[in-house]
Design an enzyme around this catalytic site. Structure first.
Site, PDB file in Angstrom:
ATOM      1  N   SER A  25       0.830  -1.210   0.000  1.00  0.00           N
ATOM      2  CA  SER A  25       0.000   0.000   0.000  1.00  0.00           C
ATOM      3  C   SER A  25       0.859   1.252   0.000  1.00  0.00           C
ATOM      4  O   SER A  25       1.763   1.391   0.814  1.00  0.00           O
ATOM      5  CB  SER A  25      -0.874   0.049   1.255  1.00  0.00           C
ATOM      6  N   HIS A  56      -3.565   0.067  -4.767  1.00  0.00           N
ATOM      7  CA  HIS A  56      -2.778  -0.939  -5.480  1.00  0.00           C
ATOM      8  C   HIS A  56      -3.134  -0.877  -6.961  1.00  0.00           C
ATOM      9  O   HIS A  56      -4.305  -0.853  -7.313  1.00  0.00           O
ATOM     10  CB  HIS A  56      -3.118  -2.343  -4.978  1.00  0.00           C
ATOM     11  N   HIS A  78      -4.243 -10.162  -1.094  1.00  0.00           N
ATOM     12  CA  HIS A  78      -4.107 -10.530   0.317  1.00  0.00           C
ATOM     13  C   HIS A  78      -4.949 -11.756   0.639  1.00  0.00           C
ATOM     14  O   HIS A  78      -5.997 -11.974   0.036  1.00  0.00           O
ATOM     15  CB  HIS A  78      -4.575  -9.382   1.214  1.00  0.00           C
ATOM     16  N   TYR A  80      -6.874 -12.051   3.040  1.00  0.00           N
ATOM     17  CA  TYR A  80      -8.211 -11.680   3.513  1.00  0.00           C
ATOM     18  C   TYR A  80      -9.212 -11.408   2.385  1.00  0.00           C
ATOM     19  O   TYR A  80     -10.401 -11.327   2.616  1.00  0.00           O
ATOM     20  CB  TYR A  80      -8.151 -10.471   4.461  1.00  0.00           C
ATOM     21  N   GLU A  81      -8.712 -11.270   1.156  1.00  0.00           N
ATOM     22  CA  GLU A  81      -9.654 -10.988   0.065  1.00  0.00           C
ATOM     23  C   GLU A  81     -10.496 -12.206  -0.270  1.00  0.00           C
ATOM     24  O   GLU A  81     -11.660 -12.063  -0.648  1.00  0.00           O
ATOM     25  CB  GLU A  81      -8.897 -10.487  -1.167  1.00  0.00           C
ATOM     26  N   ALA A 108       2.554  -2.188   4.459  1.00  0.00           N
ATOM     27  CA  ALA A 108       2.194  -1.210   5.480  1.00  0.00           C
ATOM     28  C   ALA A 108       1.919  -2.001   6.755  1.00  0.00           C
ATOM     29  O   ALA A 108       1.382  -3.103   6.696  1.00  0.00           O
ATOM     30  CB  ALA A 108       0.949  -0.446   5.058  1.00  0.00           C
ATOM     31  N   MET A 203      -1.014  -7.515   7.458  1.00  0.00           N
ATOM     32  CA  MET A 203      -1.941  -8.489   6.865  1.00  0.00           C
ATOM     33  C   MET A 203      -1.407  -9.098   5.565  1.00  0.00           C
ATOM     34  O   MET A 203      -2.182  -9.564   4.731  1.00  0.00           O
ATOM     35  CB  MET A 203      -3.277  -7.804   6.567  1.00  0.00           C
ATOM     36  N   SER A 204      -0.092  -9.096   5.367  1.00  0.00           N
ATOM     37  CA  SER A 204       0.425  -9.567   4.061  1.00  0.00           C
ATOM     38  C   SER A 204       1.813 -10.174   4.236  1.00  0.00           C
ATOM     39  O   SER A 204       2.217 -10.534   5.332  1.00  0.00           O
ATOM     40  CB  SER A 204       0.496  -8.383   3.091  1.00  0.00           C
ATOM     41  N   ASN A 227       0.847   3.393  11.462  1.00  0.00           N
ATOM     42  CA  ASN A 227       0.146   3.675  12.724  1.00  0.00           C
ATOM     43  C   ASN A 227       0.807   2.900  13.855  1.00  0.00           C
ATOM     44  O   ASN A 227       1.487   1.903  13.613  1.00  0.00           O
ATOM     45  CB  ASN A 227      -1.331   3.236  12.614  1.00  0.00           C
ATOM     46  N   HIS A 239      -8.317   2.264   7.109  1.00  0.00           N
ATOM     47  CA  HIS A 239      -7.527   2.143   5.881  1.00  0.00           C
ATOM     48  C   HIS A 239      -7.150   3.531   5.355  1.00  0.00           C
ATOM     49  O   HIS A 239      -6.060   3.723   4.804  1.00  0.00           O
ATOM     50  CB  HIS A 239      -8.304   1.359   4.818  1.00  0.00           C
TER      51      HIS A 239
END
Ligand code: HPA
Length: 265
Positions: A25, A56, A78, A80-81, A108, A203-204, A227, A239
């Site tokens: 990201s 992306h 990802h 989660y997709e 990120a 998450m990746s 963050n 996000h």
């Protein structure tokens, strides 16, 4: 050789990248540093993902940075997709097929290190697979038992650290903990992550690292801190915040990567 690799070699005869780079990201701008760039949309490459997350692009950019021929993946999929940890399998294997000996990943992440807030960059030196899944589920053969005991290449880390010193960029090393997402973590999960040894959460990246190590590629990875992890600051996580905060860290990562690729990789 993957089907996508054959298409790439047909479309770009003589292509021979040495380093593959997967941009997370906010890092899409790195593709602008690629000289003599040829971009192939993921849609033309079988098995490459649909780039689903805002920020992306979804194309493979071939060209050079300094002396180094590169293949830059602008956008990743990802877990989660789709709930499928193997979504990047063809992409990573294609990079290997067309010649990449090294894979550099960016992402990120939320930081657990008080001194590394938004805008800083963390050089990943190990990971914790807290999503507890694998891109290799269902694979046959002994090479599915991938050794991850030195997954993040020590020589590349040393080079990146030296470059960071020269450029005056702070580049602490840390352990990345993979959470499945797409929801952010709870403060209790972050306290648990801290106890378990995490320095950053995201998450990746981990599935691609496993795939690249299976393929025998050297791996390096950097997290842009967008963050402080959940519960560590008063800011709510979103996000939008991730994208807003990515810019400063992205500038640092682009300088680091460009200097690395301009040297002897
Ligand atoms: N957690 C997980 N993934 C992330 C975060 C986070 O705090 N920030 C950016 N990606």
């Amino acid at each position: 050789m993957t089907a996508a690799a054959k298409i790439i070699q047909h479309k770009v005869p003589g292509v021979a990248p040495r380093v593959g780079i997967i941009l997370g990201s906010g890092l899409g701008g790195f593709a602008d540093a690629v000289e003599d760039a040829i971009a192939l949309p993921y849609g033309d490459l079988p098995g490459f993902p649909e780039a689903g997350v805002a920020g992306h692009a979804g194309q493979l950019v071939l060209g050079t940075v300094g002396k180094t021929p590169v293949a830059v993946c602008q956008g990743r999929a990802h877990y989660y997709e789709h709930g499928d940890a193997s979504v990047m399998k063809e992409t990573v294997r294609t990079l290997k097929s067309i010649g990449c000996e090294t894979l550099i990943l960016t992402n990120a992440a939320g930081s657990l290190m008080e001194e590394s807030g938004p805008g800083s960059v963390i050089l990943i030196n190990d990971h914790i697979n807290f999503a507890a899944t694998s891109p290799l589920f269902g694979e046959k053969g002994n090479d599915r038992f991938v050794d991850l005991s030195a997954a993040y290449d020590a020589d590349i880390r040393e080079k990146l650290s030296t470059i960071a010193d020269d450029l005056g960029i702070d580049l602490p090393e840390g352990v990345y903990m993979w959470f499945c997402g797409p929801h952010f973590e709870t403060p209790a999960e972050i306290r648990a992550a801290k106890l378990l040894g995490a320095d950053a959460v995201g998450m990746s990246t981990v599935p691609e690292v496993i795939l690249a190590r299976q393929a025998g590629m050297k791996v390096a990875a950097m997290s842009i801190v967008t963050n402080m992890a959940a519960g560590m600051s008063k800011t709510a996580l979103s996000h939008e915040q991730t994208m807003e905060q990515a810019a400063e860290g992205a500038r640092k990562v682009i300088r680091l990567l460009t200097a690395y690729l301009e040297g002897d990789v």
